[in-house]
Design a protein around this motif. Structure first.
Motif, PDB file in Angstrom:
ATOM      1  N   ASP A 136       0.839  -1.201   0.000  1.00 49.10           N
ATOM      2  CA  ASP A 136       0.000   0.000   0.000  1.00 49.10           C
ATOM      3  C   ASP A 136       0.871   1.247   0.000  1.00 49.10           C
ATOM      4  OD1 ASP A 136      -2.158   1.630   0.055  1.00 49.10           O
ATOM      5  OD2 ASP A 136      -2.604   1.369   2.186  1.00 49.10           O
ATOM      6  N   CYS A 137       0.902   1.963  -1.125  1.00 48.53           N
ATOM      7  CA  CYS A 137       1.587   3.250  -1.245  1.00 48.53           C
ATOM      8  C   CYS A 137       0.625   4.218  -1.939  1.00 48.53           C
ATOM      9  CB  CYS A 137       2.869   3.119  -2.066  1.00 48.53           C
ATOM     10  SG  CYS A 137       4.334   2.758  -1.094  1.00 48.53           S
ATOM     11  N   ARG A 138       0.557   5.430  -1.433  1.00 53.92           N
ATOM     12  CA  ARG A 138      -0.349   6.432  -2.000  1.00 53.92           C
ATOM     13  C   ARG A 138       0.449   7.637  -2.483  1.00 53.92           C
ATOM     14  NH1 ARG A 138      -5.505   4.947  -0.285  1.00 53.92           N
ATOM     15  NH2 ARG A 138      -5.484   3.394   1.395  1.00 53.92           N
ATOM     16  N   THR A 139      -0.038   8.243  -3.570  1.00 54.63           N
ATOM     17  CA  THR A 139       0.658   9.393  -4.151  1.00 54.63           C
ATOM     18  C   THR A 139      -0.222  10.636  -4.092  1.00 54.63           C
ATOM     19  OG1 THR A 139      -0.185   8.965  -6.394  1.00 54.63           O
ATOM     20  CG2 THR A 139       1.872   7.881  -5.752  1.00 54.63           C
ATOM     21  N   ARG A 140       0.457  11.787  -4.066  1.00 50.70           N
ATOM     22  CA  ARG A 140      -0.220  13.079  -4.199  1.00 50.70           C
ATOM     23  C   ARG A 140       0.588  13.945  -5.149  1.00 50.70           C
ATOM     24  NH1 ARG A 140      -1.168  15.685   1.501  1.00 50.70           N
ATOM     25  NH2 ARG A 140       0.868  14.742   1.926  1.00 50.70           N
ATOM     26  N   GLY A 141      -0.092  14.828  -5.823  1.00 49.42           N
ATOM     27  CA  GLY A 141       0.564  15.705  -6.768  1.00 49.42           C
ATOM     28  C   GLY A 141      -0.356  16.088  -7.899  1.00 49.42           C
ATOM     29  N   ILE A 142      -0.070  17.188  -8.574  1.00 48.35           N
ATOM     30  CA  ILE A 142      -0.851  17.666  -9.719  1.00 48.35           C
ATOM     31  C   ILE A 142       0.141  18.046 -10.818  1.00 48.35           C
ATOM     32  CG2 ILE A 142      -2.510  19.371 -10.556  1.00 48.35           C
ATOM     33  CD1 ILE A 142      -3.419  19.754  -7.682  1.00 48.35           C
ATOM     34  N   PRO A 143       0.025  17.410 -11.980  1.00 50.51           N
ATOM     35  CA  PRO A 143      -0.886  16.336 -12.400  1.00 50.51           C
ATOM     36  C   PRO A 143      -0.667  15.055 -11.587  1.00 50.51           C
ATOM     37  CG  PRO A 143       0.279  17.327 -14.276  1.00 50.51           C
ATOM     38  CD  PRO A 143       0.953  17.812 -13.059  1.00 50.51           C
ATOM     39  N   ASP A 144      -1.671  14.148 -11.671  1.00 50.01           N
ATOM     40  CA  ASP A 144      -1.593  12.902 -10.912  1.00 50.01           C
ATOM     41  C   ASP A 144      -0.324  12.141 -11.268  1.00 50.01           C
ATOM     42  OD1 ASP A 144      -3.981  13.406  -9.661  1.00 50.01           O
ATOM     43  OD2 ASP A 144      -5.176  12.341 -11.155  1.00 50.01           O
ATOM     44  N   PRO A 145       0.480  11.779 -10.257  1.00 49.58           N
ATOM     45  CA  PRO A 145       1.733  11.063 -10.545  1.00 49.58           C
ATOM     46  C   PRO A 145       1.473   9.611 -10.959  1.00 49.58           C
ATOM     47  CG  PRO A 145       1.789  12.155  -8.393  1.00 49.58           C
ATOM     48  CD  PRO A 145       0.364  12.147  -8.853  1.00 49.58           C
ATOM     49  N   GLU A 146       2.407   9.074 -11.734  1.00 47.47           N
ATOM     50  CA  GLU A 146       2.431   7.651 -12.051  1.00 47.47           C
ATOM     51  C   GLU A 146       3.274   6.945 -10.994  1.00 47.47           C
ATOM     52  OE1 GLU A 146       3.922   7.117 -15.959  1.00 47.47           O
ATOM     53  OE2 GLU A 146       2.210   8.096 -16.939  1.00 47.47           O
TER      54      GLU A 146
END
Length: 256
Positions: A136-146
């Motif tokens: 389980d790893c979650r990402t944040r950022g704009i644009p949505d990260p890969e």
């Protein structure tokens, strides 16, 4: 006589309001969280000198951004704002021209905030062999990260349950990317398993490997002792049957 005077005053006021110059806002369409945002607000140089310009920048909650402004000329103001690291969504900037006491005119713009990738991953995970587990790893950022996680150079599923095995233990490298950059995190996975089913099998070859050489050495020692003892007994009985004359030094080993 009063009514025409009031009418003339009203018309004059309306004319003064209409003469308030329209401000011009110079701002980028996007900003980056954690970086500076530069915005200009200007008037035409032909605008009345009693007109003043001001800039206001607010976040999506209507709170003003921290920054500093300077007057490059009476008709040009420049401001530098720091976009918060955790800012998301949009900012609103407004450029206002004000002529006292008649009023003001305003031009506004929405600025889209982009953010570099950020990763929320646990430092380590404890799994159980045979159970369905999740990396389980979650990402944040704009644009949505890969997002991609690898172990020993091989990609592994993220956020999808799969059956845990002992070979899944180790260090996983998770990397998130978008147009602004990348972020990396290491996740250490421990897999717990039961040892009794497999313990006797490795132990048996170890025991046999130690016991067989010992038995072989014991048999060889016994054969050597038996052979040596047989020779001594045979020589003894030979001497008993054929005694040597007194004073004769025989060549037979072990005889008195």
């Amino acid at each position: 006589m009063v009514a025409p005077a009031l009418l003339a005053l009203a018309l004059g006021t309306l004319g003064a309001i209409a003469d308030i110059p329209k401000p011009r806002l110079h701002s980028p369409n996007t900003a980056v969280a954690g970086e500076d945002l530069w915005v200009n607000c200007s008037l035409s140089p032909n605008a009345p000198e009693d007109t003043r310009v001001s800039l206001v920048a607010q976040n999506r909650f209507g709170l003003p951004l921290d920054g500093s402004c300077s007057d490059l000329d009476w008709f040009l103001k420049q401001c530098q704002y720091l976009v918060p690291e955790d800012e998301e969504g949009e900012l609103n900037v407004s450029c206002e021209a004000q002529t006292m006491p008649y009023g003001s005119r305003r031009e506004s713009q929405q600025i889209r905030v982009h953010a570099k990738p950020r990763l929320d991953c646990p430092a380590q995970l404890n799994w159980t062999e045979g159970e369905n587990e999740i990396l389980d790893c979650r990402t944040r950022g704009i644009p949505d990260p890969e997002l991609e996680c690898t172990k020993d150079g091989n990609s592994v599923p993220v956020g999808t349950p799969f059956r845990a095995e002992r070979i899944h233990a180790g260090i996983y490298l998770c990397r998130a990317r978008n147009d602004l950059g990348s972020a990396e995190r290491n996740v250490t996975v421990w897999v717990q398993y039961s040892a009794p089913d497999s313990a006797p099998f490795p132990l048996l070859p170890v025991l046999l490997g130690s016991l067989i050489p010992f038995l072989a050495l014991l048999v060889l020692t016994g054969l050597y002792w038996w052979h040596h003892h047989s020779i001594e007994v045979g020589e003894y009985w030979l001497w008993k049957r054929h005694p040597r004359p007194p004073g004769h030094q025989g060549a037979t080993k072990g005889l008195p």
